[in-house]
Each structure stands twice: as C-alpha cells, then as structure tokens.
Design a protein around this motif. Structure first.
Motif, short mmCIF file in Angstrom:
data_model
loop_
_atom_site.label_atom_id
_atom_site.label_comp_id
_atom_site.label_asym_id
_atom_site.label_seq_id
_atom_site.Cartn_x
_atom_site.Cartn_y
_atom_site.Cartn_z
N THR A 1 0.84 -1.21 0.00
CA THR A 1 0.00 0.00 0.00
C THR A 1 0.87 1.25 0.00
OG1 THR A 1 -1.65 -1.24 1.28
CG2 THR A 1 -1.93 1.14 1.15
N GLU A 2 1.90 1.25 0.82
CA GLU A 2 2.81 2.39 0.89
C GLU A 2 3.54 2.61 -0.42
OE1 GLU A 2 5.06 5.55 2.84
OE2 GLU A 2 3.08 4.62 3.05
N ALA A 3 3.75 1.55 -1.19
CA ALA A 3 4.46 1.66 -2.47
C ALA A 3 3.78 2.65 -3.41
CB ALA A 3 4.55 0.29 -3.13
N ARG A 4 2.47 2.86 -3.25
CA ARG A 4 1.73 3.75 -4.15
C ARG A 4 1.85 5.23 -3.78
NH1 ARG A 4 -4.01 0.70 -3.22
NH2 ARG A 4 -3.30 -1.46 -3.49
N ARG A 5 2.48 5.53 -2.64
CA ARG A 5 2.41 6.89 -2.10
C ARG A 5 2.84 7.96 -3.09
NH1 ARG A 5 6.23 9.56 1.40
NH2 ARG A 5 7.03 7.58 2.16
N GLY A 6 3.91 7.72 -3.85
CA GLY A 6 4.42 8.73 -4.77
C GLY A 6 3.45 9.11 -5.87
N ALA A 7 2.44 8.25 -6.12
CA ALA A 7 1.48 8.52 -7.20
C ALA A 7 0.10 8.88 -6.66
CB ALA A 7 1.37 7.28 -8.10
N ARG A 8 -0.04 8.96 -5.36
CA ARG A 8 -1.38 9.10 -4.78
C ARG A 8 -1.88 10.53 -4.67
NH1 ARG A 8 -2.23 7.64 0.31
NH2 ARG A 8 -4.47 7.58 -0.15
N THR A 9 -1.01 11.51 -4.87
CA THR A 9 -1.45 12.90 -4.80
C THR A 9 -0.81 13.70 -5.92
OG1 THR A 9 0.33 13.45 -3.25
CG2 THR A 9 -1.81 12.89 -2.29
N THR A 10 -1.47 14.79 -6.30
CA THR A 10 -0.91 15.73 -7.27
C THR A 10 0.10 16.62 -6.57
OG1 THR A 10 -2.66 17.34 -6.85
CG2 THR A 10 -3.07 15.71 -8.56
N THR A 11 0.69 17.54 -7.31
CA THR A 11 1.69 18.43 -6.73
C THR A 11 1.12 19.31 -5.63
OG1 THR A 11 1.27 19.99 -8.54
CG2 THR A 11 3.13 18.47 -8.79
N ASP A 12 -0.19 19.60 -5.70
CA ASP A 12 -0.80 20.42 -4.65
C ASP A 12 -1.42 19.58 -3.54
OD1 ASP A 12 -3.07 19.38 -5.82
OD2 ASP A 12 -4.08 21.32 -6.10
N GLY A 13 -1.20 18.25 -3.58
CA GLY A 13 -1.66 17.38 -2.51
C GLY A 13 -3.04 16.80 -2.70
N THR A 14 -3.70 17.09 -3.81
CA THR A 14 -5.03 16.53 -4.06
C THR A 14 -4.92 15.04 -4.37
OG1 THR A 14 -5.76 18.65 -4.96
CG2 THR A 14 -7.11 16.71 -5.48
N PRO A 15 -5.82 14.21 -3.80
CA PRO A 15 -5.74 12.77 -4.02
C PRO A 15 -5.92 12.39 -5.50
CG PRO A 15 -7.20 13.27 -2.20
CD PRO A 15 -6.88 14.57 -2.86
N VAL A 16 -5.22 11.33 -5.91
CA VAL A 16 -5.36 10.76 -7.25
C VAL A 16 -5.94 9.35 -7.09
CG1 VAL A 16 -4.19 10.03 -9.35
CG2 VAL A 16 -3.40 12.07 -8.12
N PRO A 17 -7.11 9.07 -7.66
CA PRO A 17 -7.70 7.73 -7.53
C PRO A 17 -6.80 6.66 -8.13
CG PRO A 17 -9.32 9.30 -8.36
CD PRO A 17 -8.00 9.99 -8.40
N LEU A 18 -6.96 5.43 -7.68
CA LEU A 18 -6.13 4.32 -8.14
C LEU A 18 -6.15 4.19 -9.66
CD1 LEU A 18 -4.40 1.84 -7.37
CD2 LEU A 18 -6.52 0.53 -7.18
N ASP A 19 -7.32 4.37 -10.26
CA ASP A 19 -7.44 4.22 -11.71
C ASP A 19 -6.57 5.19 -12.48
OD1 ASP A 19 -9.26 2.30 -11.19
OD2 ASP A 19 -11.01 3.34 -12.01
N HIS A 20 -6.30 6.36 -11.91
CA HIS A 20 -5.58 7.41 -12.62
C HIS A 20 -4.13 7.57 -12.16
CE1 HIS A 20 -9.91 8.79 -13.01
NE2 HIS A 20 -9.52 8.60 -14.26
#
Length: 432
Positions: A262-281
């Motif tokens: 789960t932690e492995a996804r952290r680098g892709a989980r938010t945009t540069t402003d910290g907004t969450p990115v869904p798993l699909d995207h």
C-alpha cells in the motif's frame, strides 16, 4: 540564557510520539493511575512552554518532562495523603492502625505486588513503543477498550481520529475511553510488560493498532493534508520490528506485506498540490518498485503458510493490484474471490464495500451499483466518505449524473481532510 518562545514550542513539538507515550506509560506504571499520568504529563508540557523561554531548552527535553511530571504527581499524591490522614483522625478508633498507615503512604514508594513485577520481557521486545502496545493489550480490558486506550495514549491519535477509524460517533468513543480508564483503576491493572506466554494472545490487537496507525497516515481523517507520512512510516517501522521479533507468525508477515504494498503507491497518490489521485488514474511507474517487490515476496510467503487470516488475505488483494501494470489489466474476479474469503474470516462493512466495488469492476457497473445500494442504511458506512464516493463514481460511469452529484455532495458533507474535499469539489464541478 533566554530562549524565544517559538523555539521552545518547536522543541516541545519535536518530541516524538514514542517519547511522549514512553513518559505517559512510565508514569502510569509508577503511580498506577492513567488519569493522573495524563494530567501531569500535560501539566509538564505546559510548564515547559512557560519555563524554557527563561531557562533555555534542556539538553534532554524528554528527561525534563519526565522529571517535572513525576514531581507534580508526587506533590498531588502527597496532598491527597495529607487529606486522608486528617480525615482518618476523625474515626481512628474504628480503623486498624495498619490500614491508616496504608492510606497515608505514597503509592509510588510501596512494594511491588506480584502483578506489578516486571518479567524482563521488555528486553525481548526490540522497541519501547512496541513493548507499550503489548502492555496495553491487557486481557482484563475489553478488546475495543484496549484498542482505544492504545491508540489514544500511546499512538497519540485524537479521539476524533480513533472514532473515525472505528466508524462510531465521537461521544461513543469518548465514553469507551473513560470506561477503560475506570476499569484500569478499579481492577488495579498494572502497566508492566506481559509475560512471554502472553504474547500470542496479545499480538492480534497489536497488529490492529499498527494497522489503524498506518490507515490514519495513508488517508488522514482530519487536517489539510491527505497523507500523514510520519504515521504511515512509523507503522511500517513497528511492523518490521514485529516481523523480526516473530518471524514465524503468518499474520505479522501478512500485515507487513499489506503495508508495504500500500505504501508503495504513495508517490502517485497525490498531485503536486496534494489533491488525491484515484487508483485508476495513478501513474504506476511512480510506484516504489522496491517496496512492491518486498511486499509481493512477503505476501506470497504468508499465503503459503499456516495460520493465514485477515491480514494475509488483505495482502493478497493488494498483491493483485500491484501485479497489474495497468488498472485495465487488474484481475478483478480474483479480487472478488479474495473478498469472499475475507468476508468469511473477518466480516465487516468495509469488506462488503470493497467487494461491491470489485464486483462492479469484474462484471458490470450495474451489478456493482446494486451491491453498493444493498449496503445503504448501514450506519457506519453512511458516515463514511468512501462509501458515498464509490456510489458517486459508479453512478457517473453509468451516466446518471444528477444522482452522482447528490452522492458526491453527500460525501463532501462528511468529515475528512481538506485535500480530499478539494478532490470531491472537483468531481462535482466536472459533472455535466
């Protein structure tokens, strides 16, 4: 030498959760009173803010807090003892002398009872904080009370955060913590480390505490940021220590695998402003390949071992996600099967929610929506943003935009972090 007040505040804020938990537990162990320990610890922190600007920040702020809190506790207990002595004189003829002496004695100076004698287990648990988690997993407390106390006083989560983790109202959690503290006092429960023979019975609760700590770091229940990296990092550290301490425990290995994948996804989980990115995207090239590999190896070993339970199955679900190079290639049917297995081992609203989402991906959005709607009315899910967001996304995919807007709006009304709220606002604005 004078110190700026803001420097003192920064030094106090820099004291780790582990150190604050160690101070609290040490005081509770010494005086046998969690309420007293909590009060004098808070008092010591307030005194630090008033004293350090005048005297300078001590070389060891933690030792200063411990000493100040201990002296405050002794002062309070001596005042109570003096009062008890005065009251005792009113009926001394009716009270045996040895009982009167006991009333006036300082409990911190009394002999250790058999239950309070340490077993030396702390030397076997390779971390003070982990040892304290085991200490609070006392069988005399109800399971939900053990979790609440450990998370509140040792993991340093707020009552609101703990209530969110268990999908219950904050007043209910407050009452649970109060009852647990009363039970500790009335039953005389000590804060000594458990005996080695007690480890197997207490380990499941410790795993749960670590998982809740990670979850709060993975998706913060309050505040501005979506992630609390300090919490997720600490949870993984504790899980690694536990895996080294109990290398043959399947569920310990399963939990560590789940956290790493789960932690492995952290680098892709938010945009540069910290907004969450869904798993699909998410851009899966930004997933941590090292953590993915380590997690997959651990998950495979756990799945092939005896004693596999909830954490091992959840690790297997995370492994299916990690093995798919793209969302479109995820084996959702296998995930549904794993959720069915999980529902037999550890049923609950979140398991039902995860299965409903997976079913919609494995078959059709219509079937997924039907499964989600079947969960409507469950109080814990009705208070959960993720449930309403899942419905909203499914409705949007089906082209039912008005209903999707209502579901997103319902999710937006519920408590959560500000970054998550921005994401929901954006989803509502993007609907036709």
């Amino acid at each position: 030498m004078d110190t700026a007040p803001e420097d003192s505040a920064e030094a106090l804020a820099g004291i780790s959760r582990e150190d604050r938990g160690r101070v609290l537990a040490a005081l509770a162990r010494r005086f046998g009173d969690l309420d007293l320990a909590e009060d004098v610890t808070q008092d010591a922190m307030e005194r630090a803010l008033a004293t350090w600007p005048r005297t300078g920040i001590p070389d060891s702020p933690v030792a200063w807090l411990m000493t100040t809190a201990r002296r405050r506790a002794l002062d309070l207990l001596r005042r109570e003892s003096t009062l008890a002595q005065k009251l005792a004189r009113l009926h001394v003829e009716q009270e045996p002398e040895h009982i009167a002496r006991a009333r006036a004695a300082d409990p911190a100076d009394g002999p250790a009872t058999p239950d309070a004698i340490g077993s030396g287990l702390v030397d076997r648990i390779p971390d003070d904080r982990l040892s304290l988690f085991y200490t609070c997993a006392h069988p005399a407390l109800r399971p939900e009370e053990r979790l609440a106390l450990t998370l509140r006083f040792l993991a340093d989560l707020t009552t609101e955060q703990i209530a969110h983790a268990f999908f219950i109202p904050v007043p209910t959690m407050q009452q649970r913590i109060v009852r647990a503290k009363k039970r500790i006092t009335t039953m005389g429960i000590s804060f000594e480390p458990p005996l080695p023979a007690d480890l197997p019975a207490r380990t499941p609760l410790v795993l749960r505490v670590i998982a809740v700590l990670f979850t709060e770091g993975y998706t913060a229940s309050t505040g501005d940021d979506h992630l609390r990296v300090d919490l997720s990092t600490e949870a993984i550290r504790l899980a690694r220590l536990l895996a080294r301490m109990l290398p043959h425990d399947t569920e310990v290995r399963g939990l560590l695998a789940l956290l790493l994948l789960t932690e492995a996804r952290r680098g892709a989980r938010t945009t540069t402003d910290g907004t969450p990115v869904p798993l699909d995207h998410q851009d899966r090239t930004r997933w941590d390949a090292g953590l993915v590999h380590e997690g997959l190896v651990l998950a495979e070993r756990a799945a092939g071992s005896t004693g596999a339970g909830s954490w091992t199955i959840q690790a297997a679900i995370a492994a299916v996600h990690a093995e798919a190079p793209r969302t479109s290639e995820t084996d959702w049917r296998q995930i549904v099967v794993l959720y069915d297995l999980l529902a037999r081992v550890d049923p609950g609203p979140l398991v039902s929610l995860g299965r409903a989402v997976a079913l919609g991906r494995a078959t059709s959005r219509e079937r997924g929506l039907a499964a989600l709607d079947a969960l409507d009315g469950i109080p814990s899910l009705d208070r959960l943003r993720a449930f309403h967001a899942a419905r909203a996304i499914t409705l949007r995919d089906l082209g039912r935009h008005a209903e999707a807007r209502n579901a997103f709006a319902r999710a937006r009304e519920l408590p959560g972090n500000a970054a998550e709220s921005r994401f929901l606002d954006g989803e509502i604005a993007d609907l036709p």
